[in-house]
Design an enzyme around this catalytic site. Structure first.
Site, PDB file in Angstrom:
ATOM      1  N   ASP A 140       0.866  -1.166   0.000  1.00  0.00           N
ATOM      2  CA  ASP A 140       0.000   0.000   0.000  1.00  0.00           C
ATOM      3  C   ASP A 140       0.908   1.222   0.000  1.00  0.00           C
ATOM      4  O   ASP A 140       1.772   1.354   0.867  1.00  0.00           O
ATOM      5  CB  ASP A 140      -0.901  -0.012   1.234  1.00  0.00           C
ATOM      6  CG  ASP A 140      -1.782   1.213   1.290  1.00  0.00           C
ATOM      7  OD1 ASP A 140      -2.488   1.468   0.307  1.00  0.00           O
ATOM      8  OD2 ASP A 140      -1.741   1.912   2.315  1.00  0.00           O
ATOM      9  N   THR A 188       0.560   4.591   0.568  1.00  0.00           N
ATOM     10  CA  THR A 188       0.526   5.520   1.687  1.00  0.00           C
ATOM     11  C   THR A 188       0.899   4.817   2.984  1.00  0.00           C
ATOM     12  O   THR A 188       0.305   3.808   3.353  1.00  0.00           O
ATOM     13  CB  THR A 188      -0.876   6.149   1.820  1.00  0.00           C
ATOM     14  OG1 THR A 188      -1.242   6.737   0.580  1.00  0.00           O
ATOM     15  CG2 THR A 188      -0.885   7.202   2.909  1.00  0.00           C
ATOM     16  N   ASP A 235      -1.506   0.082   6.547  1.00  0.00           N
ATOM     17  CA  ASP A 235      -1.607   0.753   7.843  1.00  0.00           C
ATOM     18  C   ASP A 235      -3.000   1.271   8.142  1.00  0.00           C
ATOM     19  O   ASP A 235      -3.275   1.702   9.259  1.00  0.00           O
ATOM     20  CB  ASP A 235      -0.607   1.912   7.918  1.00  0.00           C
ATOM     21  CG  ASP A 235      -0.924   3.024   6.929  1.00  0.00           C
ATOM     22  OD1 ASP A 235      -1.723   2.780   6.001  1.00  0.00           O
ATOM     23  OD2 ASP A 235      -0.396   4.133   7.079  1.00  0.00           O
TER      24      ASP A 235
END
Length: 800
Positions: A309, A311, A548
């Site tokens: 991912d 970000t 996250d």
């Protein structure tokens, strides 16, 4: 902190909390971050292998002591020292790992937020009492059960409980249950079912439990042990029956039978596997990596596809506003004021809104105190957030390609900026908007341009995985152009060919085909990340997923290895097997190396232990068949060539001592599949190559020197030791200086035992003469030649 809710209820008072604590109405569900001390001791003391070895040792000591005295009996039972070593080493390493896990789990633990005396307080979840008002915002785990008291567009993801991926909107009176998590909006709910009474309390805690989940390594070792357990009993019976012809020496027969059974048991294999895992936990803990399930150590070593991912993984958690660009005709001042009003209305600002707020604060833009009718929180599925004001209309902030029409000049301008690696949001007004009915009458007002902070170590880490043959898939909710630009800055292959996830095929096979070809994906929704993982797994890939945010939870849960960032949402951390507590993406290569160390070294150690098992079984069968044949032909009985003390000596210097060092040595070999098959392909030919020459040499020496001499057993012991040492030398590859030293010390130690009279007498050996040495040399030479051919230089088609 002061509550952002509009509730008239101020929550429990301090006195009311104290009353409930006194009454025991506290959320005291036990949290097991690691195995308790009692379980560790029980697991190390009371094992089937320890029990078998203890019984065999008692037999050897008892029957030897009757004829030769207690000290001689103890000598024959020296092999039982492995029990003490197993217990001591295993317990010490597990306790060290327990301390590491407990410390890291405490760092990883998230506080709960409760409304008390009119303020939101952060407390340990175990301090929640019945009737507490619990405040939740996006990313928060629900840790107790109860009805919603207030909701500001609160949406709860219950996929971990129900399997349904779509978030559920919660209104006052609706129930929320532990094990779910908030994905949008904010709310208050009353804690009614707490502690052990809460729904799925165990599910919430299992994510941080010291667990031995599915592991190919452990499963393979367990298969070996089950097979050996089935073989030991019939072979032992056959060996005993074959020795009955020499009934006058029945006590010695039993002791020699014990010597035949003991090497069949891979007594240290389970120990060294546990030690390798435990040491891995400790080493990774020193790098602030929390391993929530031990087999995760081997998981990344087996991974061949890593889904990232963008970000929070390739970029750092925060971002900075680069510029706020009003659209032609828009009032610059009105844009700034509208952004300040949106920020003020947002109870739980995400990192984007936090960056906007910081930018506004630097420029002294104050909250205009616009009256709010409705707040529509950000959702990773919708890609926008907004607020409807009483006198100022509806303002939205979100992805330009979602809020604006395709082909709109403002959307094209946003694409140009995104292609430079910038993150771009559109600030628009709308005639109407809702979280369920969509948006109408959009008019663009400004573009908010943010600059993401790339991790300084990301490029080197991605290059490492490329070098190691691990395919990387970058998936993000951002626009394809923005994701591609970031990937290009990091040197990722295929960065120019980005895929817009809104146009992905629905068919799983077509999706899997696309994933095999493409690398960069933008505008990916949470359920699509999960579909990516499943599609890659359907093609036989071992998939690791990093993330996250709450939008990563489904994919993290279904991946072969879920890796969460320590600063990420509590929900993401709760389902991941590995948590990078310091958010350092560059730590992943160390996790890979640690996994490879465990897999490679346990494979080597398994080769040694199973080789011993194979040659022990083979020798027992050869002796049994030979003894029965001699008895049927009326010849002298054929005794087993070794006493337990001989096996203790050979095992110490060919397996026990070297295996311990090899199990903990550094190694960087890539993980290979089919653990059981690979070990058996080594152990079976190696064991037979050790057993056959040893048996032949023993027969020749027995015919030359007779059963009353120690020379036959000495000659056999020398032959078996040399062949087992050769197998060790093959297993120890590739060589570094200390491995040469290890093999050399083991060889020199055995030579010293045979050469030094007091030691030779203790081990009931004697220095062989020319004839015995020649026979042993021929046997060793033929065995070594066979070992080298079958295990090193044989043609490739035979290896496969």
């Amino acid at each position: 902190m002061t509550t952002p809710m509009l509730a008239g209820d101020r929550g429990l008072t301090a006195a009311e909390v104290a009353e409930r604590v006194e009454a025991g109405a506290v959320n005291e569900a036990k949290r097991h971050t690691s195995r308790p001390l009692s379980a560790i001791l029980r697991a190390n003391f009371f094992t089937p292998l320890n029990a078998v070895i203890a019984v065999l040792a008692a037999i050897a000591i008892g029957f030897t002591a009757v004829e030769e005295g207690f000290l001689e009996g103890l000598k024959q039972g020296l092999f039982a020292g492995v029990i003490i070593a197993n217990i001591a080493i295993g317990t010490i390493q597990e306790l060290r790992a327990k301390r590491t896990l407990d410390k890291l789990s405490l760092m990883n633990r998230s506080n709960a937020k409760v409304l008390r005396d009119g303020e939101v307080q952060e407390i340990d979840p175990a301090r929640i009492v019945r009737d507490d008002l619990v405040y939740v915002e996006p990313g928060d785990r629900i840790v107790v059960d109860g009805p919603v008291v207030e909701s500001r567009n609160l949406e709860i993801d219950e996929s971990l409980l129900t399997g349904e991926a779509d978030p559920v909107a919660k209104a006052p009176g609706d129930e929320v249950r532990s094990g779910s998590f908030a994905v949008a909006g904010t709310g208050l709910f009353r804690a009614e079912q707490i502690g052990a009474d809460s729904y799925a309390a165990k599910l919430v805690e299992e994510a941080s439990k010291f667990a031995l989940a599915r592991s190919e390594l452990r499963e393979g070792i367990n298969r070996f042990i089950k097979l050996i357990n089935w073989l030991i009993v019939p072979i032992a019976l056959l060996l005993i029956i074959s020795q009955l012809a020499d009934a006058a020496n029945w006590r010695q027969i039993i002791v020699r039978t014990v010597a035949g059974i003991v090497p069949m048991i891979p007594e240290g294999l389970v120990l060294l596997t546990s030690v390798a895992f435990a040491v891995g936990v400790i080493r990774l803990g020193a790098r602030h990596v929390l391993v929530q399930e031990l087999p995760a150590i081997e998981g990344l070593a087996r991974t061949d596809v890593l889904c990232l991912d963008k970000t929070g993984t390739l970029t750092e958690g925060g971002m900075d506003v680069d510029e706020i660009r009003p659209i032609n005709g828009s009032d610059n001042a009105a844009v700034w004021v509208a952004l300040a009003a949106l920020r003020a209305a947002d109870d739980s600002p995400n990192p984007t809104m936090q960056a906007v707020a910081a930018h506004l604060e630097e420029r002294g833009v104050a909250d205009p105190s616009w009256r709010v009718i409705d707040v529509m929180p950000f959702s990773s599925a919708r890609k926008w957030s907004g607020t409807r004001f009483t006198d100022n209309g509806t303002w939205l902030l979100g992805a330009p390609d979602i809020l604006l029409e395709h082909g709109d000049p403002v959307a094209l301008e946003a694409d140009v900026l995104a292609a430079q690696g910038l993150r771009v949001l559109a600030l628009v007004t709308a005639e109407s908007a809702s979280t369920t009915g969509g948006v109408t009458g959009v008019k663009p007002q400004a573009l908010v341009v943010l600059r993401q902070r790339l991790r300084g170590t990301a490029a080197a880490t991605l290059a490492y995985f490329k070098e190691q043959g691990v395919k990387v898939k970058i998936i993000s909710g951002d626009s394809p152009a923005a994701v591609g630009a970031v990937a290009a800055q990091l040197g990722v292959d295929g960065a120019a060919d980005t895929v817009d996830a809104r146009r992905l095929p629905e068919d799983p096979e077509e999706l899997a085909d696309l994933l095999e070809r493409a690398t960069i994906f933008g505008r990916v929704k949470p359920h699509q990340k999960q579909a990516f993982v499943k599609a890659l797994q359907s093609r036989g890939h071992t998939v690791a997923m990093t993330g996250d945010g709450v939008n990563d939870v489904l994919a993290l849960k279904d991946a072969d290895l879920g890796i969460a960032m320590g600063s990420g949402s509590a929900a993401a951390r709760s389902v991941a097997q590995v948590v990078l507590l310091d958010d350092e993406f560059a730590t992943l290569p160390h996790v890979v190396d640690e996994g490879r160390r465990v897999l490679g070294n346990i494979g080597r150690v398994s080769n040694l232990f199973l080789t011993k098992t194979v040659y022990a079984i083979s020798l027992a069968l050869f002796i049994a068949v030979g003894a029965i044949s001699a008895w049927m032909l009326g010849n002298d009985p054929l005794p087993y060539p070794f006493l337990p003390i001989h096996q203790s000596l050979i095992n110490l210097f060919t397996i026990g001592l070297p295996a311990f060092f090899l199990a903990l040595a550094p190694t960087f070999e890539r993980a290979k599949p089919n653990f059981v098959r690979r070990v058996l392909k080594f152990a079976i030919p190696a064991g037979i190559c050790c057993a056959v020459p040893t048996f032949i040499v023993y027969l020749l020496s027995l015919a030359h020197d007779g059963t009353d001499s120690q020379l036959p057993q000495t000659t056999a012991a020398i032959t078996l030791f040399c062949l087992a040492l050769t197998a060790l030398a093959i297993v120890a590859r590739p060589y570094v200086w200390w491995k040469f030293l290890l093999v050399g010390v083991c060889a020199a130690s055995f030579v010293a035992v045979v050469s030094i009279p007091p030691l030779a007498d203790f081990y009931e050996l004697e220095l062989p003469g020319v004839w015995n040495t020649t026979v042993a040399a021929i046997g060793v030479g033929s065995g070594v030649a066979a070992l080298l051919f079958w295990l090193v230089v044989r043609p490739k088609h035979l290896k496969d």
